[in-house]
Scaffold this active site. Sequence first.
Site, PDB file in Angstrom:
ATOM      1  N   HIS A  88       3.781   2.940   6.925  1.00 38.68           N
ATOM      2  CA  HIS A  88       4.043   2.003   5.824  1.00 38.68           C
ATOM      3  C   HIS A  88       5.488   2.226   5.384  1.00 38.68           C
ATOM      4  O   HIS A  88       6.013   3.336   5.467  1.00 38.68           O
ATOM      5  CB  HIS A  88       3.076   2.340   4.685  1.00 38.68           C
ATOM      6  CG  HIS A  88       3.077   1.387   3.539  1.00 38.68           C
ATOM      7  ND1 HIS A  88       4.024   1.429   2.540  1.00 38.68           N
ATOM      8  CD2 HIS A  88       2.230   0.380   3.202  1.00 38.68           C
ATOM      9  CE1 HIS A  88       3.757   0.487   1.644  1.00 38.68           C
ATOM     10  NE2 HIS A  88       2.676  -0.168   2.029  1.00 38.68           N
ATOM     11  N   ASP A  98       0.332  10.657   4.983  1.00 41.21           N
ATOM     12  CA  ASP A  98       0.142   9.565   4.042  1.00 41.21           C
ATOM     13  C   ASP A  98      -1.336   9.175   4.096  1.00 41.21           C
ATOM     14  O   ASP A  98      -1.791   8.552   5.063  1.00 41.21           O
ATOM     15  CB  ASP A  98       1.050   8.389   4.435  1.00 41.21           C
ATOM     16  CG  ASP A  98       0.752   7.120   3.631  1.00 41.21           C
ATOM     17  OD1 ASP A  98      -0.195   7.116   2.839  1.00 41.21           O
ATOM     18  OD2 ASP A  98       1.489   6.140   3.829  1.00 41.21           O
ATOM     19  N   GLN A 130      -4.723   5.141   2.950  1.00 37.69           N
ATOM     20  CA  GLN A 130      -5.867   4.378   3.479  1.00 37.69           C
ATOM     21  C   GLN A 130      -7.000   5.280   3.947  1.00 37.69           C
ATOM     22  O   GLN A 130      -8.044   4.785   4.375  1.00 37.69           O
ATOM     23  CB  GLN A 130      -5.417   3.483   4.645  1.00 37.69           C
ATOM     24  CG  GLN A 130      -4.388   2.444   4.263  1.00 37.69           C
ATOM     25  CD  GLN A 130      -4.913   1.415   3.269  1.00 37.69           C
ATOM     26  OE1 GLN A 130      -6.110   1.220   3.112  1.00 37.69           O
ATOM     27  NE2 GLN A 130      -3.996   0.767   2.577  1.00 37.69           N
ATOM     28  N   LYS A 144      -6.435   2.741  -4.517  1.00 32.76           N
ATOM     29  CA  LYS A 144      -7.068   2.425  -3.227  1.00 32.76           C
ATOM     30  C   LYS A 144      -8.387   3.181  -3.065  1.00 32.76           C
ATOM     31  O   LYS A 144      -9.029   3.130  -2.024  1.00 32.76           O
ATOM     32  CB  LYS A 144      -6.114   2.768  -2.082  1.00 32.76           C
ATOM     33  CG  LYS A 144      -4.822   1.938  -2.167  1.00 32.76           C
ATOM     34  CD  LYS A 144      -4.056   1.926  -0.894  1.00 32.76           C
ATOM     35  CE  LYS A 144      -2.635   1.443  -1.085  1.00 32.76           C
ATOM     36  NZ  LYS A 144      -2.497  -0.018  -0.988  1.00 32.76           N
ATOM     37  N   CYS A 199       3.864  -4.408   4.877  1.00 35.85           N
ATOM     38  CA  CYS A 199       4.817  -3.306   4.638  1.00 35.85           C
ATOM     39  C   CYS A 199       4.847  -2.354   5.830  1.00 35.85           C
ATOM     40  O   CYS A 199       4.950  -1.129   5.657  1.00 35.85           O
ATOM     41  CB  CYS A 199       4.495  -2.534   3.357  1.00 35.85           C
ATOM     42  SG  CYS A 199       4.616  -3.539   1.892  1.00 35.85           S
TER      43      CYS A 199
END
Length: 422
Positions: free
Chosen positions: A138, A215, A218, A241, A379
Amino acid sequence: MKGAVSETQPQRERAIPFDIERIREDFPILGKVIKGHPLVYLDSAATTQRPTVVIEAVDRFYREQNANVHRGVHHLSEVATREFDSARVKVQRFLNAAESHEIILTHGVTESINLVAHSYGGKFVGAGDEILLTTMEHHSNIVPWQMLAERTGARVRAIPIDERGEVRLEEYEKMLHPGVKLVGVVHISNALGTINPVRTMIEMAHRHGIPVLVDGAQATPHVKVDVQALDCDFYAFSGHKLCGPTGVGVLYGKTRWLEAMPPFLGGGDMILSVSFEKTTYNALPYKFEAGTPPIASVIGLGAAIDYVNSLGFDRITAYEKDLLDYATATIGAIPGLRIIGTAREKAGVLSFLLDEIHPHDIGTLLDQEGVAVRAGHHCAQPAMKFFGVPATTRASFAFYNTREEIDALANALHKVKQIFSL
Ligand SMILES: Cc1ncc(COP(=O)(O)O)c(C=O)c1O
């Protein structure tokens, strides 16, 4: 909306009871009617919906507990501080971090990554050093490193991916050497759905003494994360999220890194004493938490963690896998539809192209049917460039979605084709 357990469903799902109708009732917004159709919310990778318990936790804070934390001696401030501190411990347990001071509360994964790029990067990265990032990152795990590279003369290099959207591990291996100062990898790609082999990638980097930032934006909504088992050096995620409020995020860092890193933002709470001659910094985690934190959102995040834990990650992951398999088969069978991102390990996301129709047109027409999806580059422009497309339509799932909603998406896509006479 009918329940998920039906005769046509595979044995695996029936073995894992998941009362989807009950769960959907926890999310007031899922009952909405949009443009005359029941809302079909397939944009959870952008932000999830919130259950009532989270909404109520935030509401209760403002109605009954509101005060600033760590500052007052009065009753409300003590209550707010207790609630706030207990949310940090919930995050610690959620990630299985060894210490609560390894949990830095930020405003989101973007800020978490910027914190590491500034603080770790400013101290440990110099001219000629390299930062390795996968091609599917991202933008929030690319741009802060490029900004660091501009400041320091370091170089950002992209770890290649293949046509499925999987990291090419043999190429990655070749890129590792002592001049690499950090590897950044997205746990689950928001654009492709790929679940990256982060444990293996971390092990490979550590053989060269290179720290790894994951990261997890998600990943935390879909799979159980254990930062000690992963052995990652940094792990970042956002509350919104994970069914939590906006404006709150987390940076997990190993103590030895966080101790060695200078503060990121300066201000109140991150100091022990201030004078014009010399300022001394506070201990972890406060050293990295300047100013008034997003108190209500942190408490809401604690409620969100309690909520997803009550559903159980084994059940969430299994249910969503069934949903993704069903979506891949159903949507993938539409003539002229091409799925972008076909990794063997995937979660939560179905990105696709439909004939020559622009994804924005698809998104707008689906909206007319009450189906909320995302259209664009997500993104993740380098990933789009790799696949030779400027944009895709993306349906993204959460544990509150159903097979019926995927059928609604399929029906709406057939209508889109009719409109374009394809
Ligand atoms: C993989 C990934 N990383 C980072 C981010 C940025 O998250 P936030 O905007 O909450 O900081 C997102 C948001 O879509 C994402 O999907």
